[in-house]
Design a protein around this motif. Sequence first.
Motif, mmCIF file in Angstrom:
data_model
loop_
_atom_site.group_PDB
_atom_site.id
_atom_site.type_symbol
_atom_site.label_atom_id
_atom_site.label_comp_id
_atom_site.label_asym_id
_atom_site.label_seq_id
_atom_site.Cartn_x
_atom_site.Cartn_y
_atom_site.Cartn_z
ATOM 1 N N GLN A 198 -6.076 7.975 4.279
ATOM 2 C CA GLN A 198 -7.487 7.618 4.340
ATOM 3 C C GLN A 198 -7.970 7.135 2.973
ATOM 4 O O GLN A 198 -8.690 6.146 2.866
ATOM 5 C CB GLN A 198 -8.306 8.823 4.789
ATOM 6 N N ARG A 199 -7.555 7.850 1.930
ATOM 7 C CA ARG A 199 -7.906 7.460 0.565
ATOM 8 C C ARG A 199 -7.255 6.119 0.215
ATOM 9 O O ARG A 199 -7.872 5.253 -0.392
ATOM 10 C CB ARG A 199 -7.450 8.548 -0.402
ATOM 11 N N MET A 200 -6.014 5.925 0.622
ATOM 12 C CA MET A 200 -5.310 4.680 0.320
ATOM 13 C C MET A 200 -5.931 3.495 1.050
ATOM 14 O O MET A 200 -5.924 2.376 0.549
ATOM 15 C CB MET A 200 -3.832 4.803 0.691
ATOM 16 N N THR A 201 -6.473 3.735 2.232
ATOM 17 C CA THR A 201 -7.144 2.656 2.957
ATOM 18 C C THR A 201 -8.344 2.150 2.175
ATOM 19 O O THR A 201 -8.620 0.943 2.126
ATOM 20 C CB THR A 201 -7.586 3.139 4.352
ATOM 21 N N VAL A 202 -9.067 3.075 1.532
ATOM 22 C CA VAL A 202 -10.211 2.686 0.699
ATOM 23 C C VAL A 202 -9.746 1.833 -0.478
ATOM 24 O O VAL A 202 -10.331 0.784 -0.784
ATOM 25 C CB VAL A 202 -10.964 3.937 0.198
ATOM 26 N N LEU A 206 1.338 6.913 -6.826
ATOM 27 C CA LEU A 206 0.198 7.768 -7.148
ATOM 28 C C LEU A 206 0.474 9.228 -6.810
ATOM 29 O O LEU A 206 0.051 10.140 -7.529
ATOM 30 C CB LEU A 206 -1.049 7.280 -6.397
ATOM 31 N N ARG A 207 1.206 9.473 -5.724
ATOM 32 C CA ARG A 207 1.542 10.848 -5.366
ATOM 33 C C ARG A 207 2.552 11.440 -6.346
ATOM 34 O O ARG A 207 2.527 12.645 -6.624
ATOM 35 C CB ARG A 207 2.094 10.890 -3.938
ATOM 36 N N ARG A 208 3.422 10.617 -6.888
ATOM 37 C CA ARG A 208 4.439 11.107 -7.824
ATOM 38 C C ARG A 208 3.821 11.528 -9.150
ATOM 39 O O ARG A 208 4.396 12.337 -9.877
ATOM 40 C CB ARG A 208 5.495 10.036 -8.064
ATOM 41 N N ARG A 209 2.682 10.963 -9.488
ATOM 42 C CA ARG A 209 2.096 11.321 -10.782
ATOM 43 C C ARG A 209 1.138 12.504 -10.672
ATOM 44 O O ARG A 209 0.313 12.730 -11.537
ATOM 45 C CB ARG A 209 1.410 10.117 -11.418
ATOM 46 N N ARG A 216 -10.316 -2.275 -1.170
ATOM 47 C CA ARG A 216 -11.009 -2.688 -2.386
ATOM 48 C C ARG A 216 -10.220 -3.704 -3.195
ATOM 49 O O ARG A 216 -10.805 -4.655 -3.742
ATOM 50 C CB ARG A 216 -11.300 -1.460 -3.250
ATOM 51 N N TRP A 217 -8.896 -3.512 -3.272
ATOM 52 C CA TRP A 217 -8.110 -4.321 -4.200
ATOM 53 C C TRP A 217 -7.159 -5.325 -3.549
ATOM 54 O O TRP A 217 -6.841 -6.352 -4.176
ATOM 55 C CB TRP A 217 -7.287 -3.393 -5.110
ATOM 56 N N LEU A 218 -6.695 -5.077 -2.349
ATOM 57 C CA LEU A 218 -5.683 -5.952 -1.743
ATOM 58 C C LEU A 218 -6.317 -6.908 -0.742
ATOM 59 O O LEU A 218 -6.950 -6.459 0.224
ATOM 60 C CB LEU A 218 -4.594 -5.116 -1.053
ATOM 61 N N THR A 266 0.828 -1.203 0.000
ATOM 62 C CA THR A 266 0.000 0.000 0.000
ATOM 63 C C THR A 266 0.865 1.257 0.000
ATOM 64 O O THR A 266 0.573 2.237 -0.702
ATOM 65 C CB THR A 266 -0.929 0.012 1.227
ATOM 66 N N GLY A 267 1.943 1.242 0.779
ATOM 67 C CA GLY A 267 2.840 2.384 0.825
ATOM 68 C C GLY A 267 3.523 2.642 -0.505
ATOM 69 O O GLY A 267 3.647 3.800 -0.942
ATOM 70 N N LEU A 268 3.960 1.579 -1.173
ATOM 71 C CA LEU A 268 4.580 1.741 -2.490
ATOM 72 C C LEU A 268 3.582 2.282 -3.498
ATOM 73 O O LEU A 268 3.922 3.133 -4.337
ATOM 74 C CB LEU A 268 5.130 0.388 -2.965
#
Length: 220
Positions: A165-169, A153-156, A173-175, A146-148
Amino acid sequence: MRYADDIIAGFEHRAEAERFLAELRERMRGFGLTLHPEKTRLIEFGRQAAANRNSRGLGKPETFDFLGFTHICGRSRRGAFQLRRKTRVDRMRATLRPVKEALRRRMHEPIDAQGRWLGQVVRGFNAYHAIPTNFAALAAFRFHITGLWRDVLRRRGQKDRMSWQRMTVLQDRWLPKPRIIHSWPSQRFAARHPRWEPGAGMPHAGICAGGACQHASLPR
């Protein structure tokens, strides 16, 4: 237990382990081979190891690595001996490294496409590592993935949107969530050998169940 050029041999008595090691070295010498000097060692391991070492004023029983796991003399919640297996930290790092590189190449793919691919990565890791006593490693691997993903996503250009919070969603959903999917070795043994009864003691298939354990690494 044997896999490729690594073996784990368990013995009840130290003298038996020492004799096995001497004869194994002699056997290898006959083929012009030698055992790995750093990986081959004789250790005290098993249900009586902690008590025996404590009576001699020594520390905790040694651990050993085999097939990507560190094997540890542990205790269950009820205080009984329990063989604990943990994913080796260096192996997890080695798995994460190519994932990080691949994520950078997939930086501009749709988030859903990235999520599907990362879900496969996590499922593949769990398929091998989701064994009893290894839950913490499963959770750690998912957290690092998730951290990677967040970093990419932040780099783009979505730094403001990619909060934890957004990454937790996205993660939920996917992992796949960490879950032990493999049974205990004793349960697998009972399934293959129905005559064995749990109250009859440790089955012969137990790994390093005796007082000494010989870990030998054969030359490649």
